[in-house]
Design an enzyme around this catalytic site. Structure first.
Site, mmCIF file in Angstrom:
data_model
loop_
_atom_site.group_PDB
_atom_site.id
_atom_site.type_symbol
_atom_site.label_atom_id
_atom_site.label_comp_id
_atom_site.label_asym_id
_atom_site.label_seq_id
_atom_site.Cartn_x
_atom_site.Cartn_y
_atom_site.Cartn_z
ATOM 1 C CG ASN A 1 55.618 34.692 -0.954
ATOM 2 O OD1 ASN A 1 56.611 35.309 -0.562
ATOM 3 N ND2 ASN A 1 54.444 35.267 -1.134
ATOM 4 C CG ASP B 1 58.792 45.681 4.274
ATOM 5 O OD1 ASP B 1 59.289 45.871 5.392
ATOM 6 O OD2 ASP B 1 58.739 44.563 3.746
ATOM 7 C CG HIS C 1 57.684 38.351 0.421
ATOM 8 N ND1 HIS C 1 56.458 38.077 0.997
ATOM 9 C CD2 HIS C 1 58.538 38.487 1.455
ATOM 10 C CE1 HIS C 1 56.581 38.060 2.314
ATOM 11 N NE2 HIS C 1 57.846 38.303 2.610
ATOM 12 C CD GLU D 1 53.650 39.047 -0.921
ATOM 13 O OE1 GLU D 1 54.404 38.087 -1.159
ATOM 14 O OE2 GLU D 1 53.072 39.199 0.177
HETATM 15 C C1 GLP Z 1 58.210 39.970 5.769
HETATM 16 C C2 GLP Z 1 58.835 41.352 5.535
HETATM 17 C C3 GLP Z 1 60.133 41.230 4.818
HETATM 18 C C4 GLP Z 1 60.932 40.127 5.468
HETATM 19 C C5 GLP Z 1 60.304 38.808 5.137
HETATM 20 C C6 GLP Z 1 60.898 37.622 5.861
HETATM 21 O O1 GLP Z 1 56.969 39.881 5.163
HETATM 22 N N1 GLP Z 1 57.976 42.236 4.814
HETATM 23 O O2 GLP Z 1 60.809 42.462 4.827
HETATM 24 O O3 GLP Z 1 62.250 40.134 4.980
HETATM 25 O O4 GLP Z 1 58.901 38.852 5.275
HETATM 26 O O5 GLP Z 1 60.429 37.544 7.180
HETATM 27 P P1 GLP Z 1 60.976 36.523 8.237
HETATM 28 O O6 GLP Z 1 62.377 36.908 8.495
HETATM 29 O O7 GLP Z 1 60.094 36.716 9.424
HETATM 30 O O8 GLP Z 1 60.866 35.162 7.654
#
Ligand code: GLP
Length: 249
Positions: free
Chosen positions: A142, A71, A144, A149
Protein backbone atom coordinates in the site's frame (compact mmCIF):
# COMPACT_ATOMS: atom_id res chain seq x y z
CA UNK A 1 16.39 5.42 -17.56
CA UNK A 2 16.54 7.36 -14.29
CA UNK A 3 20.05 7.40 -12.85
CA UNK A 4 18.65 6.39 -9.47
CA UNK A 5 16.79 3.33 -10.80
CA UNK A 6 18.49 -0.05 -11.27
CA UNK A 7 16.51 -2.91 -12.80
CA UNK A 8 17.87 -6.46 -12.61
CA UNK A 9 16.63 -9.60 -14.40
CA UNK A 10 15.64 -11.29 -11.14
CA UNK A 11 15.34 -10.84 -7.39
CA UNK A 12 18.62 -12.66 -6.65
CA UNK A 13 20.60 -10.22 -8.80
CA UNK A 14 18.84 -7.23 -7.27
CA UNK A 15 19.67 -8.57 -3.79
CA UNK A 16 23.26 -9.22 -4.91
CA UNK A 17 23.69 -5.60 -5.97
CA UNK A 18 22.40 -4.36 -2.60
CA UNK A 19 24.72 -6.86 -0.86
CA UNK A 20 27.61 -5.34 -2.85
CA UNK A 21 26.75 -1.87 -1.53
CA UNK A 22 26.56 -3.15 2.06
CA UNK A 23 29.86 -4.99 1.63
CA UNK A 24 31.47 -1.80 0.22
CA UNK A 25 30.21 0.10 3.27
CA UNK A 26 31.46 -2.53 5.73
CA UNK A 27 34.89 -2.56 4.09
CA UNK A 28 35.30 1.22 3.84
CA UNK A 29 34.79 2.31 7.44
CA UNK A 30 38.46 2.28 8.54
CA UNK A 31 38.30 2.52 12.31
CA UNK A 32 34.80 3.96 12.45
CA UNK A 33 31.56 1.99 12.53
CA UNK A 34 29.34 1.34 9.50
CA UNK A 35 25.87 2.35 10.62
CA UNK A 36 23.25 0.38 8.70
CA UNK A 37 19.48 0.73 8.77
CA UNK A 38 17.86 -2.59 7.84
CA UNK A 39 14.34 -3.77 6.99
CA UNK A 40 12.42 -7.01 7.40
CA UNK A 41 9.76 -8.66 5.24
CA UNK A 42 9.84 -11.23 2.47
CA UNK A 43 11.86 -9.02 0.09
CA UNK A 44 15.22 -8.87 1.94
CA UNK A 45 15.40 -12.62 2.73
CA UNK A 46 17.65 -13.30 -0.32
CA UNK A 47 19.74 -10.24 0.61
CA UNK A 48 20.43 -11.57 4.11
CA UNK A 49 21.14 -15.07 2.73
CA UNK A 50 23.72 -13.52 0.40
CA UNK A 51 25.33 -11.49 3.21
CA UNK A 52 25.53 -14.60 5.41
CA UNK A 53 27.09 -16.53 2.50
CA UNK A 54 29.70 -13.81 2.04
CA UNK A 55 30.41 -13.82 5.76
CA UNK A 56 30.98 -17.59 5.73
CA UNK A 57 32.76 -17.94 2.40
CA UNK A 58 34.36 -14.57 1.73
CA UNK A 59 35.19 -13.28 5.22
CA UNK A 60 32.76 -10.38 5.02
CA UNK A 61 32.79 -9.07 8.60
CA UNK A 62 30.09 -7.22 10.51
CA UNK A 63 32.43 -6.61 13.45
CA UNK A 64 32.47 -2.88 12.72
CA UNK A 65 28.78 -2.59 11.89
CA UNK A 66 26.02 -1.03 13.95
CA UNK A 67 22.51 -2.03 12.86
CA UNK A 68 19.31 -0.11 13.53
CA UNK A 69 16.20 -1.97 12.54
CA UNK A 70 13.52 -0.04 10.76
CA UNK A 71 10.47 -1.19 12.69
CA UNK A 72 8.83 -3.71 15.01
CA UNK A 73 5.31 -4.81 15.85
CA UNK A 74 3.69 -3.60 19.06
CA UNK A 75 2.57 -4.97 21.40
CA UNK A 76 4.64 -8.09 21.19
CA UNK A 77 5.66 -10.69 23.77
CA UNK A 78 9.45 -10.61 24.36
CA UNK A 79 11.21 -12.67 21.65
CA UNK A 80 7.88 -13.51 19.95
CA UNK A 81 8.62 -15.76 16.96
CA UNK A 82 6.53 -13.62 14.56
CA UNK A 83 8.32 -10.40 15.50
CA UNK A 84 11.04 -8.63 13.57
CA UNK A 85 13.66 -9.12 16.32
CA UNK A 86 13.26 -12.90 15.86
CA UNK A 87 13.35 -12.44 12.07
CA UNK A 88 16.60 -10.47 12.21
CA UNK A 89 18.26 -12.94 14.56
CA UNK A 90 17.28 -15.83 12.30
CA UNK A 91 18.22 -14.26 8.97
CA UNK A 92 21.28 -12.18 9.91
CA UNK A 93 22.27 -11.30 13.45
CA UNK A 94 22.86 -14.84 14.76
CA UNK A 95 24.57 -15.87 11.51
CA UNK A 96 27.32 -13.21 11.34
CA UNK A 97 29.86 -11.56 13.66
CA UNK A 98 27.78 -8.48 14.46
CA UNK A 99 28.48 -7.63 18.13
CA UNK A 100 25.33 -8.22 20.20
CA UNK A 101 25.46 -4.69 21.63
CA UNK A 102 25.52 -3.18 18.13
CA UNK A 103 22.08 -4.48 17.12
CA UNK A 104 19.21 -2.12 17.88
CA UNK A 105 15.51 -2.66 17.24
CA UNK A 106 12.43 -0.96 18.71
CA UNK A 107 11.17 -2.94 21.70
CA UNK A 108 7.80 -4.47 20.87
CA UNK A 109 7.41 -5.42 24.54
CA UNK A 110 7.84 -1.83 25.76
CA UNK A 111 5.03 -0.91 28.20
CA UNK A 112 2.48 1.51 26.75
CA UNK A 113 3.39 4.29 29.18
CA UNK A 114 7.06 4.14 28.11
CA UNK A 115 6.64 3.94 24.34
CA UNK A 116 6.94 7.67 23.66
CA UNK A 117 10.22 7.94 25.56
CA UNK A 118 11.44 4.68 24.00
CA UNK A 119 10.86 6.14 20.51
CA UNK A 120 12.69 9.35 21.43
CA UNK A 121 15.59 7.30 22.86
CA UNK A 122 15.74 5.22 19.65
CA UNK A 123 16.13 8.39 17.58
CA UNK A 124 18.80 9.70 19.97
CA UNK A 125 20.72 6.41 19.72
CA UNK A 126 20.84 6.79 15.94
CA UNK A 127 22.10 10.37 16.23
CA UNK A 128 24.66 9.32 18.87
CA UNK A 129 25.92 6.60 16.52
CA UNK A 130 26.61 9.28 13.91
CA UNK A 131 23.41 8.80 11.90
CA UNK A 132 22.53 6.01 9.50
CA UNK A 133 25.03 5.81 6.65
CA UNK A 134 23.16 3.29 4.53
CA UNK A 135 19.43 2.60 4.93
CA UNK A 136 17.93 -0.37 3.09
CA UNK A 137 14.16 -0.32 2.67
CA UNK A 138 11.40 -2.50 1.34
CA UNK A 139 8.12 -1.31 -0.12
CA UNK A 140 4.73 -2.25 1.32
CA UNK A 141 1.91 -3.12 -1.08
CA UNK A 142 0.00 0.00 0.00
CA UNK A 143 3.04 2.28 -0.36
CA UNK A 144 4.23 2.06 3.22
CA UNK A 145 7.89 2.23 4.15
CA UNK A 146 8.76 0.68 7.48
CA UNK A 147 5.38 0.98 9.16
CA UNK A 148 4.79 4.48 7.83
CA UNK A 149 1.33 3.80 6.49
CA UNK A 150 -0.46 6.09 4.00
CA UNK A 151 -0.98 9.45 5.71
CA UNK A 152 2.58 9.53 7.11
CA UNK A 153 4.19 12.79 6.06
CA UNK A 154 7.81 13.82 5.46
CA UNK A 155 8.09 15.25 8.98
CA UNK A 156 7.01 12.07 10.77
CA UNK A 157 9.47 10.71 13.32
CA UNK A 158 9.93 7.43 15.21
CA UNK A 159 6.61 6.64 16.83
CA UNK A 160 3.87 4.14 17.59
CA UNK A 161 1.47 3.80 14.65
CA UNK A 162 -1.75 1.98 13.82
CA UNK A 163 -1.20 -0.56 11.06
CA UNK A 164 -3.49 -0.45 8.04
CA UNK A 165 -5.97 -3.36 8.05
CA UNK A 166 -4.38 -4.67 4.82
CA UNK A 167 -0.97 -4.74 6.52
CA UNK A 168 -2.30 -6.67 9.53
CA UNK A 169 -4.00 -9.12 7.18
CA UNK A 170 -0.91 -9.61 5.01
CA UNK A 171 1.35 -10.50 7.93
CA UNK A 172 -1.22 -12.37 10.09
CA UNK A 173 0.28 -15.70 9.01
CA UNK A 174 3.38 -14.86 11.08
CA UNK A 175 1.18 -15.09 14.19
CA UNK A 176 -0.57 -18.46 13.84
CA UNK A 177 -3.36 -19.10 16.34
CA UNK A 178 -3.21 -15.60 17.81
CA UNK A 179 -4.45 -12.10 17.18
CA UNK A 180 -1.77 -10.34 15.07
CA UNK A 181 -0.46 -7.02 16.46
CA UNK A 182 -2.39 -4.04 15.16
CA UNK A 183 0.29 -1.45 15.83
CA UNK A 184 3.97 -0.98 15.20
CA UNK A 185 6.91 1.19 16.19
CA UNK A 186 8.65 2.59 13.13
CA UNK A 187 11.35 5.03 12.17
CA UNK A 188 9.50 8.03 10.77
CA UNK A 189 9.83 9.28 7.22
CA UNK A 190 11.98 12.18 8.51
CA UNK A 191 14.32 9.73 10.24
CA UNK A 192 14.59 7.65 7.06
CA UNK A 193 15.27 10.74 4.95
CA UNK A 194 18.05 11.69 7.41
CA UNK A 195 20.07 8.62 6.38
CA UNK A 196 22.96 9.51 4.09
CA UNK A 197 22.06 6.92 1.44
CA UNK A 198 18.86 5.00 0.73
CA UNK A 199 18.49 1.73 -1.19
CA UNK A 200 14.88 0.69 -1.84
CA UNK A 201 14.69 -2.99 -2.76
CA UNK A 202 11.49 -3.97 -4.58
CA UNK A 203 10.96 -7.38 -6.15
CA UNK A 204 8.10 -9.48 -7.50
CA UNK A 205 5.13 -8.82 -9.76
CA UNK A 206 2.85 -8.12 -6.77
CA UNK A 207 4.88 -4.92 -6.22
CA UNK A 208 4.66 -3.68 -9.83
CA UNK A 209 1.64 -1.40 -9.28
CA UNK A 210 2.92 0.15 -6.05
CA UNK A 211 6.40 0.59 -7.55
CA UNK A 212 4.80 2.52 -10.40
CA UNK A 213 2.82 4.63 -7.89
CA UNK A 214 5.90 5.31 -5.74
CA UNK A 215 8.20 6.16 -8.62
CA UNK A 216 5.88 7.86 -11.11
CA UNK A 217 2.89 9.10 -9.10
CA UNK A 218 2.48 12.33 -7.19
CA UNK A 219 4.89 12.78 -4.28
CA UNK A 220 2.90 12.85 -1.06
CA UNK A 221 1.83 11.20 2.17
CA UNK A 222 -0.83 9.13 0.33
CA UNK A 223 2.08 6.97 -0.75
CA UNK A 224 4.84 7.42 1.86
CA UNK A 225 7.37 5.62 -0.37
CA UNK A 226 6.99 8.42 -2.96
CA UNK A 227 8.48 10.80 -0.37
CA UNK A 228 11.79 8.93 -0.70
CA UNK A 229 12.15 10.50 -4.16
CA UNK A 230 13.00 13.75 -2.34
CA UNK A 231 16.23 12.20 -1.01
CA UNK A 232 19.43 13.30 -2.75
CA UNK A 233 21.00 9.83 -2.67
CA UNK A 234 18.28 7.24 -3.18
CA UNK A 235 18.60 4.22 -5.46
CA UNK A 236 15.55 2.12 -6.32
CA UNK A 237 16.64 -1.48 -6.89
CA UNK A 238 14.00 -3.48 -8.74
CA UNK A 239 13.75 -6.80 -10.51
CA UNK A 240 12.07 -6.88 -13.91
CA UNK A 241 8.81 -8.19 -12.43
CA UNK A 242 8.51 -5.21 -10.05
CA UNK A 243 9.53 -2.80 -12.84
CA UNK A 244 6.99 -4.19 -15.33
CA UNK A 245 4.53 -1.29 -14.98
CA UNK A 246 7.08 1.52 -15.15
CA UNK A 247 6.92 1.77 -18.92
CA UNK A 248 9.59 3.81 -20.65
CA UNK A 249 11.73 5.82 -18.28
C1 GLP B 1 6.39 -4.76 6.23
C2 GLP B 1 7.54 -4.11 7.01
C3 GLP B 1 8.36 -3.25 6.11
C4 GLP B 1 8.62 -4.00 4.83
C5 GLP B 1 7.35 -4.10 4.05
C6 GLP B 1 7.42 -4.98 2.82
O1 GLP B 1 5.17 -4.39 6.77
N1 GLP B 1 7.10 -3.34 8.13
O2 GLP B 1 9.55 -2.86 6.76
O3 GLP B 1 9.58 -3.33 4.06
O4 GLP B 1 6.26 -4.44 4.87
O5 GLP B 1 7.33 -6.33 3.17
P1 GLP B 1 7.54 -7.50 2.14
O6 GLP B 1 8.95 -7.44 1.72
O7 GLP B 1 7.22 -8.73 2.92
O8 GLP B 1 6.60 -7.28 1.01
Amino acid sequence: MDANLRVFPDAAQAAGWVADRIADKLRSVEGRRAVLGLPTGRTPVPLYAELVRRHREEELSFARATVFNLDEYWPLAPAAPGGFAAYMRKHLVDQVDLPADQFFIPDGACPAEDVEEHCAAYRRAIVDAGGIGLQVLGLGNNGHVGFNEPGSGPGSVTRLVDLAPATVERYAHDFPGQEPPSKGITLGVADILAARRLLVLVTGSDKAAVAERALKGEVGADCPASLLREHAAVTWVLDEAAASELGRC
